[in-house]
Design an enzyme around this catalytic site. Structure first.
Site, PDB file in Angstrom:
ATOM      1  N   ARG A  55       0.862  -1.240  -0.009  1.00  0.00           N
ATOM      2  CA  ARG A  55       0.110  -0.025  -0.050  1.00  0.00           C
ATOM      3  C   ARG A  55       0.735   1.210   0.021  1.00  0.00           C
ATOM      4  NH1 ARG A  55      -4.662   0.698   4.636  1.00  0.00           N
ATOM      5  NH2 ARG A  55      -2.512   1.087   5.854  1.00  0.00           N
ATOM      6  N   ARG A 101      10.742  26.777  -1.872  1.00  0.00           N
ATOM      7  CA  ARG A 101       9.176  26.694  -2.050  1.00  0.00           C
ATOM      8  C   ARG A 101       8.714  27.082  -3.333  1.00  0.00           C
ATOM      9  NH1 ARG A 101       4.336  28.887  -1.560  1.00  0.00           N
ATOM     10  NH2 ARG A 101       2.505  27.846   0.004  1.00  0.00           N
ATOM     11  N   HIS A 103       5.205  25.292  -6.212  1.00  0.00           N
ATOM     12  CA  HIS A 103       4.308  24.309  -6.381  1.00  0.00           C
ATOM     13  C   HIS A 103       4.759  23.130  -6.918  1.00  0.00           C
ATOM     14  CE1 HIS A 103       1.778  27.366  -4.629  1.00  0.00           C
ATOM     15  NE2 HIS A 103       0.844  26.288  -4.418  1.00  0.00           N
ATOM     16  N   GLU A 183     -16.267   6.166   4.195  1.00  0.00           N
ATOM     17  CA  GLU A 183     -15.383   5.399   5.331  1.00  0.00           C
ATOM     18  C   GLU A 183     -15.399   6.463   6.579  1.00  0.00           C
ATOM     19  OE1 GLU A 183     -11.205   4.970   3.814  1.00  0.00           O
ATOM     20  OE2 GLU A 183     -11.457   7.171   3.133  1.00  0.00           O
ATOM     21  N   LEU A 207      -9.831   4.618   1.237  1.00  0.00           N
ATOM     22  CA  LEU A 207      -8.431   3.903   1.261  1.00  0.00           C
ATOM     23  C   LEU A 207      -8.602   2.451   1.437  1.00  0.00           C
ATOM     24  CD1 LEU A 207      -5.509   4.509   2.034  1.00  0.00           C
ATOM     25  CD2 LEU A 207      -5.955   3.828   4.442  1.00  0.00           C
TER      26      LEU A 207
END
Length: 287
Positions: A55, A101, A103, A183, A207
């Site tokens: 996962r 910094r 994006h 969920e 998930l």
């Protein structure tokens, strides 16, 4: 539990967790640019380790981040051995690293920052409420559209969980615009009706829970048929049992949802049987 500071591994160096220093320019700090995984430890040994790393690999692929998973696994196992714990969890977090910094992903890519730490846990943190079950509330699903990635961006989960806590509930169940339960804030959700087990199918909306998968694989042992079909929020009161699953939650019955009693208003018999089967499977770790 010893109460000692958790043992951590920061990019290959072991130290107490409170001594780890993370660069302020780490993209996790600026953008939440990272993923995480949690592995449960029973009797000093990891439970379903390979499944958790599969996962983690999927989450890393989902955010286009490269990481040497074999190296990370060996570090995790070595740190666990050195921690000398019995009941615990391994927390693993991988970020895109420190960079100016911006994006856009940094070029060239910096090395990922890899954190592992071993946190001791009580053998059953929910022992006091196992039999009576927990209260849950429903809440609008305000999260992003890639809930299949185990991202460290958990602010919506925290906000909704806090609302549940203030309402006297232990968990909140996310409900999409279509009226179906996806969920919980930190769990997968199951319902039982007429001998059939219902839970939302895998998609970008939930998930892929490791304990969720275990329950589906072992449902027949509890006499259940399985339907990976989402539960409509309005149908929850008509379920004979509702329960939650998660790595540290294990299998936890729900007694009420939005104040409405589920079944007999306590952990149901089938939920209890599934929990017993889980514990039997875990006990096999000790041989």
């Amino acid at each position: 539990m010893s109460g000692k500071e958790p043992l951590a591994n920061w990019n290959g160096s072991e130290m107490p967790l409170n001594e780890v220093l993370v660069p302020v320019t780490d993209r996790a700090f600026f953008f939440g640019d990272g993923v995480y995984e949690v592995v449960r430890i029973y009797g000093g040994r990891p439970w379903l380790l390979e499944e958790h790393f599969m996962r983690l690999e999927a989450s890393l692929r989902g955010i286009q981040l490269d990481c040497d998973l074999d190296r990370l696994k060996q570090r995790a196992l070595a740190t666990l051995q050195h921690a000398r714990v019995d009941s615990a969890m391994i927390y693993i977090q991988v970020t895109r690293g420190a960079a100016k910094r911006n994006h856009s992903f940094p070029e060239p890519p910096p090395p990922p920052n890899e954190l592992i730490y071993i946190q001791e846990l009580p053998p059953d943190k929910y022992e006091s409420v196992r039999k009576r079950g927990v209260a849950a509330v429903t809440a609008k699903d305000i999260r992003w559209q890639r809930c299949d990635i185990k991202s460290i961006n958990l602010l919506p989960n925290c906000l909704v969980q806090e609302s549940a806590k203030r309402a006297g509930a232990e968990e909140a169940l996310f409900v999409g615009d279509d009226g179906y339960v996806t969920e919980g804030t930190h769990t997968n959700v199951f319902g039982i009706r007429d001998g059939t087990l219902f839970t939302a199918p895998l998609s970008n909306r939930i998930l892929a829970g490791i304990t969720r998968r275990w329950v589906l694989d072992h449902a027949a042992e509890a006499g259940l048929a399985v339907s990976e079909t989402a539960i409509k929020a309005g149908d929850i009161p008509h379920m004979s049992e509702v329960f939650l699953t998660g790595t540290t939650t294990e299998i936890l019955g729900v007694r009420t949802v939005d104040g409405i009693k589920i079944g007999q208003g306590c952990t149901g018999d089938i939920t209890g049987e599934l929990f017993r089967l889980l514990k039997d499977d875990i006990a096999s770790l000790a041989g």
